[in-house]
Design a protein around this motif. Structure first.
Motif, short mmCIF file in Angstrom:
data_model
loop_
_atom_site.label_atom_id
_atom_site.label_comp_id
_atom_site.label_asym_id
_atom_site.label_seq_id
_atom_site.Cartn_x
_atom_site.Cartn_y
_atom_site.Cartn_z
N PHE A 1 38.26 -26.29 -1.46
CA PHE A 1 36.88 -25.99 -1.07
C PHE A 1 35.94 -26.18 -2.26
CE2 PHE A 1 33.45 -22.82 -0.83
CZ PHE A 1 32.80 -23.25 0.32
N VAL A 2 36.35 -25.69 -3.43
CA VAL A 2 35.54 -25.87 -4.64
C VAL A 2 35.30 -27.34 -4.91
CG1 VAL A 2 35.54 -25.59 -7.16
CG2 VAL A 2 36.24 -23.68 -5.70
N SER A 3 36.35 -28.14 -4.84
CA SER A 3 36.23 -29.58 -5.07
C SER A 3 35.34 -30.24 -4.02
CB SER A 3 37.61 -30.24 -5.08
OG SER A 3 38.34 -29.81 -6.18
N HIS A 4 35.52 -29.86 -2.78
CA HIS A 4 34.75 -30.46 -1.69
C HIS A 4 33.26 -30.12 -1.80
CE1 HIS A 4 33.88 -32.02 2.29
NE2 HIS A 4 33.28 -30.86 2.56
N VAL A 5 32.95 -28.85 -2.03
CA VAL A 5 31.55 -28.41 -2.11
C VAL A 5 30.84 -29.04 -3.29
CG1 VAL A 5 30.11 -26.38 -2.59
CG2 VAL A 5 31.89 -26.26 -0.87
N SER A 6 31.53 -29.14 -4.41
CA SER A 6 30.89 -29.65 -5.62
C SER A 6 30.96 -31.17 -5.73
CB SER A 6 31.55 -29.04 -6.85
OG SER A 6 32.88 -29.51 -6.96
N GLY A 7 31.85 -31.78 -4.97
CA GLY A 7 32.03 -33.23 -5.08
C GLY A 7 32.88 -33.64 -6.27
N ALA A 8 33.46 -32.68 -6.96
CA ALA A 8 34.30 -32.97 -8.12
C ALA A 8 35.75 -33.17 -7.67
CB ALA A 8 34.23 -31.83 -9.13
N LYS A 9 36.43 -34.12 -8.29
CA LYS A 9 37.83 -34.34 -7.93
C LYS A 9 38.72 -33.22 -8.45
CE LYS A 9 37.68 -39.33 -7.54
NZ LYS A 9 38.26 -40.60 -7.99
N GLU A 10 38.37 -32.70 -9.59
CA GLU A 10 39.14 -31.61 -10.18
C GLU A 10 38.30 -30.34 -10.15
OE1 GLU A 10 40.08 -33.13 -14.03
OE2 GLU A 10 41.62 -34.47 -13.24
N PRO A 11 38.87 -29.23 -9.70
CA PRO A 11 38.06 -28.01 -9.56
C PRO A 11 37.31 -27.62 -10.83
CG PRO A 11 40.18 -27.70 -8.50
CD PRO A 11 40.24 -29.02 -9.22
N TRP A 12 37.91 -27.79 -12.01
CA TRP A 12 37.23 -27.35 -13.22
C TRP A 12 36.09 -28.27 -13.64
CZ3 TRP A 12 42.56 -27.62 -15.75
CH2 TRP A 12 42.90 -28.93 -16.05
N ASP A 13 35.94 -29.41 -12.95
CA ASP A 13 34.77 -30.27 -13.17
C ASP A 13 33.60 -29.88 -12.27
OD1 ASP A 13 36.02 -31.75 -15.12
OD2 ASP A 13 36.72 -33.30 -13.75
N ALA A 14 33.80 -28.91 -11.41
CA ALA A 14 32.77 -28.48 -10.46
C ALA A 14 31.60 -27.82 -11.19
CB ALA A 14 33.36 -27.51 -9.44
N ASP A 15 30.41 -28.07 -10.65
CA ASP A 15 29.24 -27.35 -11.16
C ASP A 15 29.46 -25.87 -10.90
OD1 ASP A 15 27.93 -29.65 -11.92
OD2 ASP A 15 26.87 -29.86 -10.00
N TYR B 1 31.63 -23.93 -12.33
CA TYR B 1 33.03 -23.50 -12.45
C TYR B 1 33.13 -22.20 -13.24
CZ TYR B 1 38.01 -23.49 -13.51
OH TYR B 1 39.33 -23.13 -13.63
N TRP B 2 32.47 -22.15 -14.40
CA TRP B 2 32.59 -20.98 -15.27
C TRP B 2 31.73 -19.82 -14.81
CZ3 TRP B 2 36.71 -21.05 -17.98
CH2 TRP B 2 37.22 -22.26 -18.43
N ARG B 3 30.70 -20.08 -14.01
CA ARG B 3 29.81 -19.01 -13.54
C ARG B 3 30.23 -18.46 -12.18
NH1 ARG B 3 26.45 -23.01 -14.24
NH2 ARG B 3 25.73 -22.87 -12.09
N ILE B 4 30.80 -19.32 -11.33
CA ILE B 4 31.08 -18.92 -9.94
C ILE B 4 32.56 -19.02 -9.60
CG2 ILE B 4 30.62 -19.44 -7.51
CD1 ILE B 4 27.94 -20.69 -8.51
N TRP B 5 33.12 -20.20 -9.74
CA TRP B 5 34.44 -20.49 -9.17
C TRP B 5 35.59 -19.85 -9.95
CZ3 TRP B 5 33.11 -21.61 -4.65
CH2 TRP B 5 32.00 -22.41 -4.38
N TYR B 6 35.57 -19.92 -11.27
CA TYR B 6 36.63 -19.28 -12.05
C TYR B 6 36.55 -17.76 -11.95
CZ TYR B 6 39.82 -18.11 -15.84
OH TYR B 6 40.83 -17.58 -16.58
N PRO B 7 35.36 -17.16 -12.09
CA PRO B 7 35.29 -15.71 -11.87
C PRO B 7 35.73 -15.32 -10.45
CG PRO B 7 33.34 -16.43 -13.03
CD PRO B 7 34.08 -17.68 -12.61
#
Length: 123
Positions: free
Chosen positions: A21-35, A37-43
């Motif tokens: 879902f993180v990859s799909h919403v952000s359009g990033a192939k890798e989750p940690w490349d998502a916009d 990531y450090w503010r929303i997805w990793y927490p």
């Protein structure tokens, strides 16, 4: 398959869906490349780790590992196997440390609540 493995397998499925879902919403192939990531997805994954630790109780430590390492198959499916897959696995080992701590604390909290707050000093 015993019921002992149902919760970790369900957590793996939820974690895979979360990172996809993180990859799909952000359009990033890798989750940690998502916009974010450090503010929303990793927490968010740390919260999921703590909740999974609470659900798994004695095996709570396993929750953080499952949640964090579920990024690896998502990266593999989305980006393919590249020369950096081992580097990614190494980074995930580092990212798993806080998740491990959160899920361990969640598991201990669940056991403490089940014991009525009484502890025998065992870890």
């Amino acid at each position: 398959m015993t019921t002992r493995w149902i919760q970790p397998l369900m957590l793996l499925l939820v974690s895979l869906l979360y990172w996809q879902f993180v990859s799909h919403v952000s359009g990033a192939k890798e989750p940690w490349d998502a916009d974010g990531y450090w503010r929303i997805w990793y927490p968010g994954s740390l919260v999921l780790s703590a909740l999974s630790g609470f659900m798994l109780r004695r095996r709570g430590w396993l929750g953080g590992m499952i949640v964090t390492f579920a990024q690896l198959p998502v990266m593999w499916v989305n980006a393919g196997t590249g020369g950096l897959l081992m580097a990614g696995a190494t980074i995930l080992c580092i990212l798993a440390v806080p998740a491990f701590a959160f899920s361990t604390i969640g598991g201990r909290l669940a056991r403490s609540c089940a014991d009525g707050g009484k502890t025998d000093g065992a870890v």
